[in-house]
Scaffold this active site. Structure first.
Site, PDB file in Angstrom:
ATOM      1  N   GLY A 182       0.824  -1.212   0.000  1.00 32.80           N
ATOM      2  CA  GLY A 182       0.000   0.000   0.000  1.00 32.80           C
ATOM      3  C   GLY A 182       0.856   1.259   0.000  1.00 32.80           C
ATOM      4  O   GLY A 182       0.504   2.256   0.634  1.00 32.80           O
ATOM      5  N   SER A 225       1.408   3.288  -2.416  1.00 37.02           N
ATOM      6  CA  SER A 225       1.111   4.219  -3.507  1.00 37.02           C
ATOM      7  C   SER A 225       0.657   5.589  -3.030  1.00 37.02           C
ATOM      8  O   SER A 225       0.804   6.572  -3.741  1.00 37.02           O
ATOM      9  CB  SER A 225       0.053   3.616  -4.434  1.00 37.02           C
ATOM     10  OG  SER A 225      -1.147   3.368  -3.734  1.00 37.02           O
ATOM     11  N   ARG A 226       0.077   5.644  -1.837  1.00 37.12           N
ATOM     12  CA  ARG A 226      -0.426   6.942  -1.354  1.00 37.12           C
ATOM     13  C   ARG A 226      -0.503   6.933   0.172  1.00 37.12           C
ATOM     14  O   ARG A 226      -0.208   5.903   0.804  1.00 37.12           O
ATOM     15  CB  ARG A 226      -1.789   7.277  -1.962  1.00 37.12           C
ATOM     16  CG  ARG A 226      -2.830   6.187  -1.812  1.00 37.12           C
ATOM     17  CD  ARG A 226      -4.028   6.428  -2.750  1.00 37.12           C
ATOM     18  NE  ARG A 226      -4.845   5.244  -2.891  1.00 37.12           N
ATOM     19  CZ  ARG A 226      -5.820   4.884  -2.049  1.00 37.12           C
ATOM     20  NH1 ARG A 226      -6.110   5.649  -1.038  1.00 37.12           N
ATOM     21  NH2 ARG A 226      -6.513   3.771  -2.244  1.00 37.12           N
ATOM     22  N   TYR A 269     -13.223  -3.518  10.853  1.00 35.78           N
ATOM     23  CA  TYR A 269     -11.895  -2.881  10.871  1.00 35.78           C
ATOM     24  C   TYR A 269     -11.218  -3.081  12.240  1.00 35.78           C
ATOM     25  O   TYR A 269     -10.026  -3.407  12.310  1.00 35.78           O
ATOM     26  CB  TYR A 269     -12.068  -1.399  10.557  1.00 35.78           C
ATOM     27  CG  TYR A 269     -10.790  -0.610  10.424  1.00 35.78           C
ATOM     28  CD1 TYR A 269      -9.991  -0.712   9.286  1.00 35.78           C
ATOM     29  CD2 TYR A 269     -10.387   0.264  11.432  1.00 35.78           C
ATOM     30  CE1 TYR A 269      -8.832   0.034   9.159  1.00 35.78           C
ATOM     31  CE2 TYR A 269      -9.229   1.019  11.311  1.00 35.78           C
ATOM     32  CZ  TYR A 269      -8.453   0.900  10.174  1.00 35.78           C
ATOM     33  OH  TYR A 269      -7.294   1.638  10.058  1.00 35.78           O
ATOM     34  N   LYS A 298      -7.651  -4.961  12.981  1.00 33.10           N
ATOM     35  CA  LYS A 298      -6.495  -4.256  13.554  1.00 33.10           C
ATOM     36  C   LYS A 298      -6.121  -4.791  14.937  1.00 33.10           C
ATOM     37  O   LYS A 298      -4.948  -4.751  15.320  1.00 33.10           O
ATOM     38  CB  LYS A 298      -6.782  -2.747  13.603  1.00 33.10           C
ATOM     39  CG  LYS A 298      -6.907  -2.106  12.212  1.00 33.10           C
ATOM     40  CD  LYS A 298      -5.626  -2.277  11.403  1.00 33.10           C
ATOM     41  CE  LYS A 298      -5.680  -1.570  10.068  1.00 33.10           C
ATOM     42  NZ  LYS A 298      -4.418  -1.675   9.315  1.00 33.10           N
TER      43      LYS A 298
HETATM   44  P1  NAP Z   1      -5.112   5.029   2.204  1.00 34.36           P
HETATM   45  O1  NAP Z   1      -4.729   6.449   1.980  1.00 34.36           O
HETATM   46  O2  NAP Z   1      -6.500   4.596   1.909  1.00 34.36           O
HETATM   47  O3  NAP Z   1      -4.074   4.092   1.407  1.00 34.36           O
HETATM   48  C1  NAP Z   1      -4.206   2.694   1.488  1.00 34.36           C
HETATM   49  C2  NAP Z   1      -3.136   2.054   0.642  1.00 34.36           C
HETATM   50  O4  NAP Z   1      -3.325   0.627   0.673  1.00 34.36           O
HETATM   51  C3  NAP Z   1      -3.200   2.472  -0.812  1.00 34.36           C
HETATM   52  O5  NAP Z   1      -1.898   2.474  -1.357  1.00 34.36           O
HETATM   53  C4  NAP Z   1      -4.022   1.355  -1.431  1.00 34.36           C
HETATM   54  O6  NAP Z   1      -3.818   1.294  -2.830  1.00 34.36           O
HETATM   55  C5  NAP Z   1      -3.447   0.149  -0.678  1.00 34.36           C
HETATM   56  N1  NAP Z   1      -4.274  -1.049  -0.701  1.00 34.36           N
HETATM   57  C6  NAP Z   1      -5.579  -1.162  -0.383  1.00 34.36           C
HETATM   58  N2  NAP Z   1      -5.982  -2.432  -0.523  1.00 34.36           N
HETATM   59  C7  NAP Z   1      -4.899  -3.138  -0.937  1.00 34.36           C
HETATM   60  C8  NAP Z   1      -4.676  -4.509  -1.251  1.00 34.36           C
HETATM   61  N3  NAP Z   1      -5.659  -5.426  -1.170  1.00 34.36           N
HETATM   62  N4  NAP Z   1      -3.434  -4.885  -1.638  1.00 34.36           N
HETATM   63  C9  NAP Z   1      -2.432  -3.979  -1.736  1.00 34.36           C
HETATM   64  N5  NAP Z   1      -2.582  -2.671  -1.451  1.00 34.36           N
HETATM   65  C10 NAP Z   1      -3.815  -2.265  -1.061  1.00 34.36           C
HETATM   66  O7  NAP Z   1      -4.852   4.611   3.729  1.00 34.36           O
HETATM   67  P2  NAP Z   1      -3.911   5.282   4.837  1.00 34.36           P
HETATM   68  O8  NAP Z   1      -4.741   6.222   5.605  1.00 34.36           O
HETATM   69  O9  NAP Z   1      -2.644   5.723   4.245  1.00 34.36           O
HETATM   70  O10 NAP Z   1      -3.671   3.998   5.773  1.00 34.36           O
HETATM   71  C11 NAP Z   1      -2.512   3.191   5.698  1.00 34.36           C
HETATM   72  C12 NAP Z   1      -2.576   2.161   6.810  1.00 34.36           C
HETATM   73  O11 NAP Z   1      -2.653   2.808   8.076  1.00 34.36           O
HETATM   74  C13 NAP Z   1      -3.794   1.237   6.729  1.00 34.36           C
HETATM   75  O12 NAP Z   1      -3.448  -0.057   7.155  1.00 34.36           O
HETATM   76  C14 NAP Z   1      -4.755   1.873   7.719  1.00 34.36           C
HETATM   77  O13 NAP Z   1      -5.683   0.945   8.215  1.00 34.36           O
HETATM   78  C15 NAP Z   1      -3.790   2.363   8.776  1.00 34.36           C
HETATM   79  N6  NAP Z   1      -4.350   3.436   9.588  1.00 34.36           N
HETATM   80  C16 NAP Z   1      -4.724   4.636   9.026  1.00 34.36           C
HETATM   81  C17 NAP Z   1      -5.247   5.624   9.841  1.00 34.36           C
HETATM   82  C18 NAP Z   1      -5.693   6.954   9.312  1.00 34.36           C
HETATM   83  O14 NAP Z   1      -6.220   7.752  10.106  1.00 34.36           O
HETATM   84  N7  NAP Z   1      -5.484   7.282   8.043  1.00 34.36           N
HETATM   85  C19 NAP Z   1      -5.410   5.410  11.214  1.00 34.36           C
HETATM   86  C20 NAP Z   1      -5.018   4.176  11.739  1.00 34.36           C
HETATM   87  C21 NAP Z   1      -4.485   3.195  10.926  1.00 34.36           C
HETATM   88  P3  NAP Z   1      -4.967   0.761  -3.832  1.00 34.36           P
HETATM   89  O15 NAP Z   1      -6.274   1.195  -3.293  1.00 34.36           O
HETATM   90  O16 NAP Z   1      -4.615   1.368  -5.141  1.00 34.36           O
HETATM   91  O17 NAP Z   1      -4.804  -0.726  -3.834  1.00 34.36           O
END
Ligand code: NAP
Length: 247
Positions: free
Chosen positions: A12, A14-15, A155, A159
């Protein structure tokens, strides 16, 4: 932090948080292999930014919930760089709704990506890390896995499961110089949280002692520390990066 000569797989990447992690490790000199399941253009943007930051980088398409694709991801890293030192299990999704209306498919897809995906990636790199007698695995959990959250039964289960897997594998691999830790972000400004309704965002903000959302870069610094040689004696831990939210 110095990652010269190290190879890191970031799922993941990419962003969002994953992109910030790729850039932080690349700035330290790591070779990066990043993947996403969807948008190849976003993955390419991260890859190019990593190379501009000084590291070598590859972007591949891989759905972490698919064992064959995960094996191909690790094979690519091995063919290109000859070793895998760091694995960051960052890929994650949400499919939110209250339990009464949550579809079984939305439970399954969140568990498949967030929990099974982390399992498959850890399994795919472990043999190589044990052989090297060196490895750093960092898994992305969440404050929601520690505290629960209405509307996120799927979720939260995924987690919390990541925390259990992190501690279990840490015990299995501690004697082989392979550490396994988790980072539990709070409310971080990314595409994932952009989708949350304003009222829910305001409520969440009120529960953050720091009084603000975090940034992807702030999470990436904690991940990089746990992935570094400086964290050699830290394993099985969950580091909250949440402005005090989970206290
Ligand atoms: P995000 O902006 O939605 O990015 C998610 C990334 O995961 C994207 O690169 C997406 O690319 C990739 N992805 C999704 N499904 C996938 C799959 N089946 N195989 C491979 N890649 C996949 O999320 P984020 O906010 O950066 O979160 C990153 C991590 O931190 C996640 O595990 C999230 O649960 C955790 N987290 C985030 C927050 C928050 O507040 N943002 C808080 C706690 C934990 P594609 O969609 O193109 O596949």
């Amino acid at each position: 932090m110095d990652f010269t000569g190290k190879t890191a797989i970031v799922t993941g990447g990419s962003r969002g948080i994953g992109r910030a992690i790729c850039l932080e490790l690349a700035r330290g000199g790591a070779n990066i292999v990043l993947c996403c399941a969807g948008d190849p253009a976003a993955a390419e943007t991260t890859r190019a930014a990593c190379e501009a930051a000084g590291g070598r980088a590859l972007a591949t398409r891989c759905d972490v919930a698919d064992a064959a694709q995960v094996k191909a991801l690790v094979d690519t890293a091995m063919q290109e760089f000859g070793r895998v030192d760091i694995l960051v299990n960052n890929a994650g999704i949400t499919r939110d709704s209250l339990l009464l209306t949550m579809k079984e498919a939305d439970f399954d897809s969140v568990i498949s990506t967030n929990l099974k995906g982390t399992f498959l990636c850890m399994k795919a790199v472990t043999r190589q890390m044990v052989k090297q007698r060196y490895g750093r695995i960092v898994n992305l959990s969440s404050v929601v896995g520690l505290r629960g959250n209405a509307g996120q039964v799927n979720y939260a289960a995924s987690k919390a499961g990541v925390v259990g897997m992190t501690k279990s594998l840490a015990k299995e691999l501690a004697g082989r110089n392979v550490t396994v830790n988790a980072v539990a972000p709070g409310f971080i400004n990314t595409d994932m949280t952009a989708a949350i309704p304003e009222a829910a965002k305001s409520a969440a903000l009120a529960s953050i002692p720091a009084g603000r959302l975090g940034s992807a870069e702030e999470v990436s610094k904690a991940v990089a520390f746990l992935a570094s040689d400086s964290a050699a004696y830290i394993t099985g831990q969950v580091l909250a990066v949440d402005g005090g939210m989970a206290m």
